[in-house]
Design a protein around this motif. Structure first.
Motif, mmCIF file in Angstrom:
data_model
loop_
_atom_site.group_PDB
_atom_site.id
_atom_site.type_symbol
_atom_site.label_atom_id
_atom_site.label_comp_id
_atom_site.label_asym_id
_atom_site.label_seq_id
_atom_site.Cartn_x
_atom_site.Cartn_y
_atom_site.Cartn_z
ATOM 1 N N SER A 1 -77.032 17.838 -36.536
ATOM 2 C CA SER A 1 -78.411 17.464 -36.860
ATOM 3 C C SER A 1 -79.423 18.047 -35.870
ATOM 4 N N LEU A 2 -78.955 18.520 -34.728
ATOM 5 C CA LEU A 2 -79.847 19.091 -33.720
ATOM 6 C C LEU A 2 -80.209 20.529 -34.095
ATOM 7 N N ASN B 1 -71.828 8.606 -42.800
ATOM 8 C CA ASN B 1 -72.197 7.348 -43.421
ATOM 9 C C ASN B 1 -73.664 7.444 -43.831
ATOM 10 N N VAL B 2 -74.250 6.350 -44.290
ATOM 11 C CA VAL B 2 -75.621 6.398 -44.802
ATOM 12 C C VAL B 2 -76.604 6.868 -43.728
ATOM 13 N N VAL B 3 -76.484 6.336 -42.524
ATOM 14 C CA VAL B 3 -77.406 6.692 -41.442
ATOM 15 C C VAL B 3 -77.225 8.150 -41.031
ATOM 16 N N GLU B 4 -75.993 8.592 -40.900
ATOM 17 C CA GLU B 4 -75.716 9.978 -40.486
ATOM 18 C C GLU B 4 -76.185 10.970 -41.550
ATOM 19 N N TYR B 5 -76.012 10.616 -42.817
ATOM 20 C CA TYR B 5 -76.439 11.512 -43.899
ATOM 21 C C TYR B 5 -77.962 11.652 -43.908
ATOM 22 N N LYS B 6 -78.664 10.545 -43.714
ATOM 23 C CA LYS B 6 -80.125 10.600 -43.681
ATOM 24 C C LYS B 6 -80.606 11.445 -42.501
ATOM 25 N N ARG B 7 -79.932 11.322 -41.355
ATOM 26 C CA ARG B 7 -80.311 12.122 -40.195
ATOM 27 C C ARG B 7 -80.146 13.614 -40.478
ATOM 28 N N LEU B 8 -79.045 13.976 -41.145
ATOM 29 C CA LEU B 8 -78.831 15.375 -41.502
ATOM 30 C C LEU B 8 -79.897 15.865 -42.470
ATOM 31 N N LEU B 9 -80.192 15.054 -43.494
ATOM 32 C CA LEU B 9 -81.211 15.439 -44.473
ATOM 33 C C LEU B 9 -82.564 15.651 -43.796
ATOM 34 N N ASP B 10 -82.966 14.695 -42.972
ATOM 35 C CA ASP B 10 -84.283 14.756 -42.342
ATOM 36 C C ASP B 10 -84.401 15.928 -41.374
ATOM 37 N N ASN B 11 -83.358 16.180 -40.595
ATOM 38 C CA ASN B 11 -83.439 17.193 -39.537
ATOM 39 C C ASN B 11 -83.131 18.599 -40.027
ATOM 40 N N VAL B 12 -82.280 18.713 -41.049
ATOM 41 C CA VAL B 12 -81.870 20.035 -41.532
ATOM 42 C C VAL B 12 -82.730 20.499 -42.698
#
Length: 290
Positions: free
Chosen positions: A111-112, A142-153
């Motif tokens: 995500s970085l 999981n739900v939180v990790e997927y949202k982080r990937l979507l938002d950052n990538v």
């Protein structure tokens, strides 16, 4: 441990030297390799950190030839120097065609922005731009990790995220029902649309910490077996391997919860994996009369 309980013959843990004794105490079957010093990775001297990163990368990369799959993330931590070294290891593993399961802090790494090239193949550094791998890369957010990937990538766009993934990337989105996806044109999926499988197996009513790590190990074993069959030119399906692992983990969690109720923890789930595997796949064991 979940990889071994699922049926893997050997499992090697690459970790900090300081953690070797504690990890080895879990089971005599575990091969534990301390590939870096956590103390040196936190040094204020850049030269010390750089040397330790090189040692970590070399130690793991030299072992890739003997591995069918590499599970990265559980217990990794977020030390910047360790993440830098891990990114290089992911690059080398892709070059070698080693399949990978990326979970937990490995998903944080992706995500970085500086590591987006590992997932999307787009970077200002052309030498780092990735091409099609021979192995697969399974992400298990999981739900939180997927949202982080979507938002950052992909700035929150699911469509853009899916289109930007490198060839060979498969998503296992964990939730009430686990969803396994490969996407149009991403290398593994040559069909005209995305391929989706859903695990509707009922799990336990308690979500204990560590169950996601158990799933990563189970997927690792099934993907490793898939790779062996692939090498032997036997019909194979990576998505089905991931789906079977999610079903196994859900059912083991359900059995553990029925026995332990609110006191259930991740080690209780581990104890049930062997019986559940036997229940699901006993018919695949052929016993010959001596």
């Amino acid at each position: 441990m979940s990889a071994l309980r699922t049926g893997a013959d050997l499992a090697t843990v690459f970790c900090a030297q300081e953690a070797c004794v504690a990890i080895k105490s879990y089971s005599p079957e575990l091969m534990v390799n301390g590939v870096y010093s956590a103390y040196k990775m936190q040094s204020l001297e850049e030269s010390v950190r750089e040397e330790e990163k090189r040692r970590m990368v070399t130690s793991v990369v030299d072992s890739l030839g003997g591995l069918h799959v590499l599970v990265i993330g559980p217990g990794l931590g977020r030390n910047p120097a360790v993440l830098d070294a891990t990114a290089l290891i992911i690059e080398k593993a892709r070059d070698e065609g080693v399949s990978m399961i990326l979970d937990a802090d490995a998903l944080y790494l992706l995500s970085l922005e500086k590591y987006h090239y590992l997932l999307c193949g787009k970077t200002h550094d052309k030498e780092k731009e990735q091409t099609s791998p021979r192995g697969v890369c399974v992400l298990t957010p999981n739900v939180v990790e997927y949202k982080r990937l979507l938002d950052n990538v992909a700035k929150g766009s699911e469509e853009l995220f899916q289109k930007s993934l490198l060839p060979g990337v498969i998503l296992v989105r964990k939730g009430h029902h686990d969803v396994i996806e490969s996407f149009e044109g991403n290398g593994y999926n040559q069909k005209e649309s995305s391929t989706i499988m859903t695990c509707e197996e009922k799990g336990g009513l308690k979500r204990s910490g560590g169950i996601g790590d158990i799933l990563s190990g189970c997927i690792g074993t099934f993907v490793a077996w898939n790779r062996i069959l692939q090498n032997k030119e036997v019909e194979h399906d990576v998505l089905l391997s991931c789906w079977m692992a999610t079903c196994l983990t859900k059912r083991a969690t359900k059995v553990a919860f029925e026995k332990r109720r609110r006191s259930m923890t991740a080690p209780d789930v581990l104890e049930e994996i062997g019986d559940v595997v036997d229940e699901i796949a006993a018919s695949t064991i052929i016993e010959e009369d001596v």
